[in-house]
Design a protein around this motif. Structure first.
Motif, mmCIF file in Angstrom:
data_model
loop_
_atom_site.group_PDB
_atom_site.id
_atom_site.type_symbol
_atom_site.label_atom_id
_atom_site.label_comp_id
_atom_site.label_asym_id
_atom_site.label_seq_id
_atom_site.Cartn_x
_atom_site.Cartn_y
_atom_site.Cartn_z
ATOM 1 N N ARG A 90 0.916 -1.378 -0.167
ATOM 2 C CA ARG A 90 -0.162 0.133 -0.051
ATOM 3 C C ARG A 90 0.910 1.162 0.015
ATOM 4 N NH1 ARG A 90 -3.899 -1.057 4.956
ATOM 5 N NH2 ARG A 90 -3.727 1.618 4.628
ATOM 6 N N ALA A 91 0.626 2.064 -0.932
ATOM 7 C CA ALA A 91 1.261 3.555 -1.052
ATOM 8 C C ALA A 91 1.156 4.096 0.443
ATOM 9 C CB ALA A 91 0.995 4.106 -2.084
ATOM 10 N N ASP A 92 -0.040 4.310 0.951
ATOM 11 C CA ASP A 92 -0.334 5.165 2.149
ATOM 12 C C ASP A 92 0.533 4.652 3.342
ATOM 13 O OD1 ASP A 92 -1.988 2.949 2.150
ATOM 14 O OD2 ASP A 92 -3.407 3.970 3.700
ATOM 15 N N LEU A 93 1.106 3.288 3.466
ATOM 16 C CA LEU A 93 1.938 2.923 4.246
ATOM 17 C C LEU A 93 3.421 2.984 3.921
ATOM 18 C CD1 LEU A 93 -0.056 -0.121 5.394
ATOM 19 C CD2 LEU A 93 -0.068 1.979 6.304
ATOM 20 N N ASN A 98 2.761 3.891 -5.689
ATOM 21 C CA ASN A 98 1.593 4.165 -5.998
ATOM 22 C C ASN A 98 0.892 2.700 -5.623
ATOM 23 O OD1 ASN A 98 1.609 2.233 -8.135
ATOM 24 N ND2 ASN A 98 2.451 3.862 -9.487
ATOM 25 N N ASP A 99 -0.744 2.825 -5.824
ATOM 26 C CA ASP A 99 -1.334 1.809 -5.264
ATOM 27 C C ASP A 99 -1.842 0.644 -6.592
ATOM 28 O OD1 ASP A 99 -1.574 1.836 -2.649
ATOM 29 O OD2 ASP A 99 -3.001 3.342 -2.717
#
Length: 160
Positions: A90-93, A98-99
């Motif tokens: 996951r990009a947010d982690l 990117n996703d």
């Protein structure tokens, strides 16, 4: 045996740590290709890299593959006729730029032999589901097999 792989480019400590936590409860050997991650497993055999020929041989012997959502691994497991559990980076982690792995599992989820663990909480149940599979292979035409092999050879940089 279960083979865990995170690919050769990046580590994926979240997956490796989650597998290490559940490995003692699985009851069969687990071999993990950990990539460049920082986490060092205590409950499963760990290798930073596995050569392509050895990896393919291990996949051929395994009951189940657990992996990041890398298309090369998906193709290898399909070619070897093995079920796979995918857990996307996951990009947010900060696990990828990117996703695209989230998009990959979105397209592959529900196909025969492909199980998706959205996160660490889903991993143990999806592994149990994968180990319980007895017949999952979708019928494939000769043309589809040829196309699959050609794509896999191209992605894995092998001769056709």
């Amino acid at each position: 045996m279960i083979i865990v792989t995170v690919g050769m480019q990046l580590g994926f400590d979240r997956l490796i740590e989650a597998m290490d936590a559940i490995a003692p409860e699985i009851g069969i050997p687990v071999i993990a290709q950990t990539g460049m991650g920082a986490y060092r497993p205590r409950n499963m055999e760990a290798r930073t890299r596995i050569a392509p020929a050895e990896f393919e041989a291990l996949v051929g012997e395994a009951r189940l593959i657990v992996s990041h959502a890398g298309i090369g691994t998906v193709l290898t497991t399909a070619r070897c006729g093995k079920p796979i559990v995918l857990m996307p980076r996951r990009a947010d982690l900060g696990e990828h730029r990117n996703d695209h792995q989230m998009a990959t599992v979105g397209k592959l989820a529900g196909r025969p032999g492909i199980l998706v663990a959205d996160d660490e909480r889903d991993l143990a149940p999806r592994i149990a589901d994968g180990l319980a599979l007895t017949e999952w292979s979708a019928a494939q035409s000769a043309t589809a097999r040829q196309l699959h092999e050609a794509l896999a050879a191209f992605i894995e940089n092998r001769p056709l």
